[in-house]
Design a protein around this motif. Structure first.
Motif, mmCIF file in Angstrom:
data_model
loop_
_atom_site.group_PDB
_atom_site.id
_atom_site.type_symbol
_atom_site.label_atom_id
_atom_site.label_comp_id
_atom_site.label_asym_id
_atom_site.label_seq_id
_atom_site.Cartn_x
_atom_site.Cartn_y
_atom_site.Cartn_z
ATOM 1 N N UNK A 85 0.844 -1.210 0.000
ATOM 2 C CA UNK A 85 0.000 0.000 0.000
ATOM 3 C C UNK A 85 0.876 1.257 0.000
ATOM 4 N N UNK A 86 1.887 1.277 0.858
ATOM 5 C CA UNK A 86 2.772 2.444 0.935
ATOM 6 C C UNK A 86 3.556 2.644 -0.350
ATOM 7 N N UNK A 87 3.997 1.548 -0.973
ATOM 8 C CA UNK A 87 4.732 1.651 -2.234
ATOM 9 C C UNK A 87 3.838 2.199 -3.334
ATOM 10 N N UNK A 88 2.608 1.725 -3.378
ATOM 11 C CA UNK A 88 1.665 2.219 -4.394
ATOM 12 C C UNK A 88 1.372 3.692 -4.165
ATOM 13 N N UNK A 89 1.161 4.057 -2.925
ATOM 14 C CA UNK A 89 0.849 5.449 -2.626
ATOM 15 C C UNK A 89 2.027 6.377 -2.896
ATOM 16 N N UNK A 90 3.246 5.871 -2.713
ATOM 17 C CA UNK A 90 4.422 6.706 -2.932
ATOM 18 C C UNK A 90 4.681 6.949 -4.415
ATOM 19 N N UNK A 91 4.244 6.033 -5.278
ATOM 20 C CA UNK A 91 4.495 6.131 -6.713
ATOM 21 C C UNK A 91 3.442 7.022 -7.365
ATOM 22 N N UNK A 92 3.783 8.268 -7.566
ATOM 23 C CA UNK A 92 2.875 9.229 -8.204
ATOM 24 C C UNK A 92 1.484 9.151 -7.588
ATOM 25 N N UNK A 93 1.471 9.199 -6.284
ATOM 26 C CA UNK A 93 0.256 8.943 -5.528
ATOM 27 C C UNK A 93 -0.927 9.795 -5.958
ATOM 28 N N UNK A 94 -0.775 11.073 -5.974
ATOM 29 C CA UNK A 94 -1.927 11.943 -6.213
ATOM 30 C C UNK A 94 -2.554 11.687 -7.582
ATOM 31 N N UNK A 95 -1.755 11.744 -8.618
ATOM 32 C CA UNK A 95 -2.282 11.564 -9.969
ATOM 33 C C UNK A 95 -2.854 10.180 -10.198
ATOM 34 N N UNK A 96 -2.148 9.169 -9.713
ATOM 35 C CA UNK A 96 -2.605 7.795 -9.899
ATOM 36 C C UNK A 96 -3.908 7.541 -9.152
ATOM 37 N N UNK A 97 -3.982 7.993 -7.928
ATOM 38 C CA UNK A 97 -5.204 7.798 -7.153
ATOM 39 C C UNK A 97 -6.382 8.559 -7.759
ATOM 40 N N UNK A 98 -6.128 9.764 -8.227
ATOM 41 C CA UNK A 98 -7.202 10.527 -8.857
ATOM 42 C C UNK A 98 -7.717 9.809 -10.095
ATOM 43 N N UNK A 99 -6.828 9.243 -10.882
ATOM 44 C CA UNK A 99 -7.246 8.503 -12.081
ATOM 45 C C UNK A 99 -8.027 7.249 -11.712
ATOM 46 N N UNK A 100 -7.601 6.555 -10.669
ATOM 47 C CA UNK A 100 -8.339 5.370 -10.211
ATOM 48 C C UNK A 100 -9.749 5.763 -9.792
ATOM 49 N N UNK A 101 -9.872 6.855 -9.058
ATOM 50 C CA UNK A 101 -11.203 7.301 -8.628
ATOM 51 C C UNK A 101 -12.059 7.736 -9.818
ATOM 52 N N UNK A 123 -16.297 9.016 -5.408
ATOM 53 C CA UNK A 123 -15.107 8.853 -6.244
ATOM 54 C C UNK A 123 -14.791 10.124 -7.037
ATOM 55 N N UNK A 124 -15.814 10.834 -7.481
ATOM 56 C CA UNK A 124 -15.569 12.095 -8.191
ATOM 57 C C UNK A 124 -14.953 13.134 -7.259
ATOM 58 N N UNK A 125 -15.361 13.129 -6.007
ATOM 59 C CA UNK A 125 -14.794 14.076 -5.048
ATOM 60 C C UNK A 125 -13.299 13.816 -4.849
ATOM 61 N N UNK A 126 -12.871 12.589 -5.052
ATOM 62 C CA UNK A 126 -11.476 12.220 -4.850
ATOM 63 C C UNK A 126 -10.656 12.220 -6.138
ATOM 64 N N UNK A 127 -11.322 12.491 -7.260
ATOM 65 C CA UNK A 127 -10.606 12.533 -8.539
ATOM 66 C C UNK A 127 -10.276 13.978 -8.882
ATOM 67 N N UNK A 128 -9.416 14.138 -9.844
ATOM 68 C CA UNK A 128 -9.193 15.469 -10.403
ATOM 69 C C UNK A 128 -10.277 15.731 -11.432
#
Length: 140
Positions: free
Chosen positions: A36-52, A72-77
């Motif tokens: 989880x920490x490795x995934x979050x550390x790897x371009x966390x913001x952009x990747x998580x926003x795209x997932x959401x 999910x939209x609230x957590x996406x860009x």
């Protein structure tokens, strides 16, 4: 959308078989804190926003999932798709609390909007905030 959905299902299946993700109360969870920490550390913001954003797209046609779509939209860009502002505005109208409605409407304003729709969202935001007059000159 069909190929995206089948690809996501396939990847989730592989992650489950490897024990990387598990399901708990209908939600997927990353099993190990290290992963989880490795995934979050790897371009966390952009990747998580795209997932959401992708998750919201997958859920948007399910009438019972509108709360989840909004979450999910609230957590996406910004997604830049025509359906997004409408989904956020509908969530704002159905919100039990003015602060939640205001958050949904602020998020809708992050989307590219035609001038007339932007004005409507600003009016809805002011209404949710309890503003009766516009203290500032509204700009388009």
């Amino acid at each position: 959308m069909g190929s995206d959905t089948s690809e996501i299902v396939e990847v989730i299946g592989r992650l489950r078989r490897l024990g990387i993700v598990t399901e708990h109360r209908g939600r997927l969870r990353v099993s190990h804190a290290l992963v989880r920490n490795a995934v979050l550390a790897e371009d966390a913001q952009g990747a998580l926003q795209e997932i959401h954003a992708r998750t919201a797209r997958l859920l948007r046609d399910d009438p019972g999932a509108q709360h989840s779509v909004c979450h999910h939209l609230m957590l996406s860009g910004p997604v830049g798709e025509d359906w997004v502002p409408g989904a956020l505005r509908a969530a704002a109208r159905g919100a039990a609390d003015a602060s939640i409605a205001m958050s949904c409407l602020r998020r809708a304003l992050a989307e590219p909007l035609p001038t007339d729709v932007r004005a409507q969202v600003l009016f809805e935001l002011a209404t949710a905030a309890g503003v009766r007059t516009c203290p500032l000159r509204c700009r388009t």
